[in-house]
Design a protein around this motif. Sequence first.
Motif, short mmCIF file in Angstrom:
data_model
loop_
_atom_site.label_atom_id
_atom_site.label_comp_id
_atom_site.label_asym_id
_atom_site.label_seq_id
_atom_site.Cartn_x
_atom_site.Cartn_y
_atom_site.Cartn_z
N ARG A 192 -33.96 2.03 -26.22
CA ARG A 192 -35.28 1.37 -26.15
C ARG A 192 -36.40 2.40 -26.36
O ARG A 192 -37.43 2.10 -26.97
CB ARG A 192 -35.48 0.68 -24.79
CG ARG A 192 -34.62 -0.53 -24.57
CD ARG A 192 -34.93 -1.67 -25.54
NE ARG A 192 -36.29 -2.10 -25.48
CZ ARG A 192 -36.99 -2.60 -26.52
NH1 ARG A 192 -36.43 -2.72 -27.70
NH2 ARG A 192 -38.23 -2.98 -26.39
N ASP A 195 -36.70 2.74 -29.96
CA ASP A 195 -37.36 1.58 -30.57
C ASP A 195 -38.88 1.66 -30.41
O ASP A 195 -39.64 1.36 -31.34
CB ASP A 195 -36.88 0.28 -29.90
CG ASP A 195 -35.50 -0.13 -30.36
OD1 ASP A 195 -35.00 0.44 -31.35
OD2 ASP A 195 -34.91 -1.02 -29.71
N ASP B 49 -35.52 -17.27 -33.14
CA ASP B 49 -36.43 -16.21 -32.71
C ASP B 49 -37.46 -15.88 -33.80
O ASP B 49 -38.57 -15.43 -33.51
CB ASP B 49 -35.65 -14.95 -32.31
CG ASP B 49 -36.55 -13.93 -31.63
OD1 ASP B 49 -37.24 -14.31 -30.65
OD2 ASP B 49 -36.61 -12.78 -32.08
N ASN B 53 -41.59 -14.95 -33.63
CA ASN B 53 -42.24 -13.83 -34.31
C ASN B 53 -43.38 -14.32 -35.22
O ASN B 53 -44.44 -13.69 -35.30
CB ASN B 53 -41.22 -13.03 -35.12
CG ASN B 53 -40.13 -12.45 -34.23
OD1 ASN B 53 -40.28 -12.39 -33.00
ND2 ASN B 53 -39.04 -12.03 -34.83
N GLU B 91 -43.54 -12.38 -27.24
CA GLU B 91 -42.56 -12.09 -28.28
C GLU B 91 -41.36 -11.35 -27.71
O GLU B 91 -40.21 -11.63 -28.06
CB GLU B 91 -43.19 -11.25 -29.41
CG GLU B 91 -42.25 -11.20 -30.61
CD GLU B 91 -42.46 -10.01 -31.54
OE1 GLU B 91 -43.59 -9.50 -31.63
OE2 GLU B 91 -41.47 -9.60 -32.15
N ARG B 92 -41.64 -10.42 -26.81
CA ARG B 92 -40.55 -9.65 -26.20
C ARG B 92 -39.65 -10.56 -25.34
O ARG B 92 -38.44 -10.37 -25.29
CB ARG B 92 -41.15 -8.52 -25.37
CG ARG B 92 -40.16 -7.54 -24.86
CD ARG B 92 -39.59 -6.63 -25.94
NE ARG B 92 -38.33 -6.05 -25.49
CZ ARG B 92 -37.22 -5.97 -26.19
NH1 ARG B 92 -37.19 -6.37 -27.44
NH2 ARG B 92 -36.12 -5.47 -25.68
N ASP B 95 -37.27 -12.04 -27.64
CA ASP B 95 -36.22 -11.07 -27.99
C ASP B 95 -35.14 -11.01 -26.91
O ASP B 95 -33.95 -10.89 -27.21
CB ASP B 95 -36.81 -9.65 -28.13
CG ASP B 95 -37.70 -9.51 -29.36
OD1 ASP B 95 -37.61 -10.36 -30.28
OD2 ASP B 95 -38.49 -8.54 -29.40
N GLU B 98 -32.89 -13.85 -27.04
CA GLU B 98 -31.97 -13.60 -28.16
C GLU B 98 -30.86 -12.62 -27.73
O GLU B 98 -29.69 -12.80 -28.11
CB GLU B 98 -32.77 -13.02 -29.33
CG GLU B 98 -31.98 -12.97 -30.63
CD GLU B 98 -32.72 -12.23 -31.74
OE1 GLU B 98 -33.85 -11.72 -31.51
OE2 GLU B 98 -32.16 -12.15 -32.84
N HIS B 99 -31.20 -11.60 -26.95
CA HIS B 99 -30.17 -10.65 -26.48
C HIS B 99 -29.13 -11.36 -25.63
O HIS B 99 -27.94 -11.03 -25.70
CB HIS B 99 -30.81 -9.53 -25.64
CG HIS B 99 -31.59 -8.54 -26.45
ND1 HIS B 99 -31.50 -8.43 -27.81
CD2 HIS B 99 -32.48 -7.58 -26.07
CE1 HIS B 99 -32.30 -7.46 -28.23
NE2 HIS B 99 -32.90 -6.93 -27.20
N LYS B 102 -26.90 -13.19 -27.95
CA LYS B 102 -26.03 -12.26 -28.69
C LYS B 102 -24.88 -11.75 -27.81
O LYS B 102 -23.77 -11.53 -28.30
CB LYS B 102 -26.84 -11.07 -29.23
CG LYS B 102 -27.63 -11.43 -30.48
CD LYS B 102 -28.34 -10.22 -31.06
CE LYS B 102 -28.96 -10.55 -32.41
NZ LYS B 102 -29.87 -9.47 -32.88
N TYR B 193 -37.28 -10.03 -18.81
CA TYR B 193 -37.96 -11.29 -19.18
C TYR B 193 -38.99 -11.64 -18.10
O TYR B 193 -40.14 -11.98 -18.39
CB TYR B 193 -36.90 -12.38 -19.32
CG TYR B 193 -37.36 -13.74 -19.83
CD1 TYR B 193 -37.26 -14.07 -21.19
CD2 TYR B 193 -37.84 -14.71 -18.95
CE1 TYR B 193 -37.63 -15.33 -21.65
CE2 TYR B 193 -38.22 -15.97 -19.41
CZ TYR B 193 -38.11 -16.28 -20.76
OH TYR B 193 -38.48 -17.53 -21.22
#
Lengths: 219, 219
Positions: A192, A195, B49, B53, B91-92, B95, B98-99, B102, B193
């Motif tokens: 991170r 990033d 996602d 964005n 936005e984060r 993400d 989404e993690h 995944k 989050y």
Amino acid sequence: MRDELRADLLEVGRLLVSMAEAVRTAMIHATGALLTADRAACEMVIARDAEVNELRRQVDEQVYATLARQAPVATDLRLVITGIQIAADLERMGDLAEHVAKTALRRHPAPAVPPELRDVIASMGAVADRMAGKVGLVLTTQNAPLGAELETDDDAMDELERQLFSILLHRDWPHGAEAAIDGALLGRFYERYADHAVNAGRQVVYLVTGETSEPPGAG
Amino acid sequence: MRDELRADLLEVGRLLVSMAEAVRTAMIHATGALLTADRAACEMVIARDAEVNELRRQVDEQVYATLARQAPVATDLRLVITGIQIAADLERMGDLAEHVAKTALRRHPAPAVPPELRDVIASMGAVADRMAGKVGLVLTTQNAPLGAELETDDDAMDELERQLFSILLHRDWPHGAEAAIDGALLGRFYERYADHAVNAGRQVVYLVTGETSEPPGAG
């Protein structure tokens, strides 16, 4: 761009250089403290994060003061506001260095990093160091190609994270769940950090050149 | 505040409501997909996602358009720029949803969450849902006290993360290092989050009331 605006932006840039140096130093010391289980060094990294937060506050104030004094429009306006976004990324890098130090401290006096992980963690620390250094250098030298290199450095960091996980997930991992969790979280902190360095670098390139191949904040 | 500026800020607020709803939905679906090992649901969260964005891009554009049209100064200027910072937090959050998806996808068709962790992960999903809902509600109802509740929700999330780790680190943890790592990373995604929801909420309160007890971006 008018000279007054340029002067104000230079001041924002100077503060951002201080932030970049501070979060670079924080991660160097955090990595060293992690690998040597050095309690005093951990505590110093944690204590000094307040300085990074204070620098971020100063960047924000300088940006607002610039907006008030210069009332920039269009591209100049976006450029000035970019300072706030870069400071947010750099502050987060400081937080991540602090997380590394806290992980080391939680296990102290035992080492948080077992021998199998020392090399890959040291490499992640070295890549993190190189990346934070480049963010600072782009700010001081206006060297945009250096900013582009951050994407390659980030690929190297991702590859190191994959190596780290392949060690953690090897069937012969002898250190149990706790050390595996620490290793995975440490890997994530470095990844991170990288990033945010990429994101900061992209916006720093925009700040010093006024040009962007991608919109700032993307990726 | 002038009516034109107020109208432009309302438009920024409307886009932020859409973002808050999108990242709330994303985490609901990601948690459901995680607990049921539902491949299609994981893929949908990941694919969608891009919409979050795109909404962030629209917020940024609307903020810059507002700055160009209204040339706000002083407090009004800070207020408008806050929109960019809220969008970055939202936005984060997208993400992170989404993690989660995944992580579920990587283990599919096996469940990424062993039985011992189902309750705590479900609770973390519920707290995340409540928090994203509150961010949206503060925007639509100007209900600032609701924003303050986010701090308490965040404490609840931190407590759940501690519970999660105590299960992972129990000497009788039977699922090995890989499942422990997944559990720890999932815990971190929910916890982050929640942190971003607190940050977004604090700035949303500022956006809708013009008042702040703490500087936006703090904490």
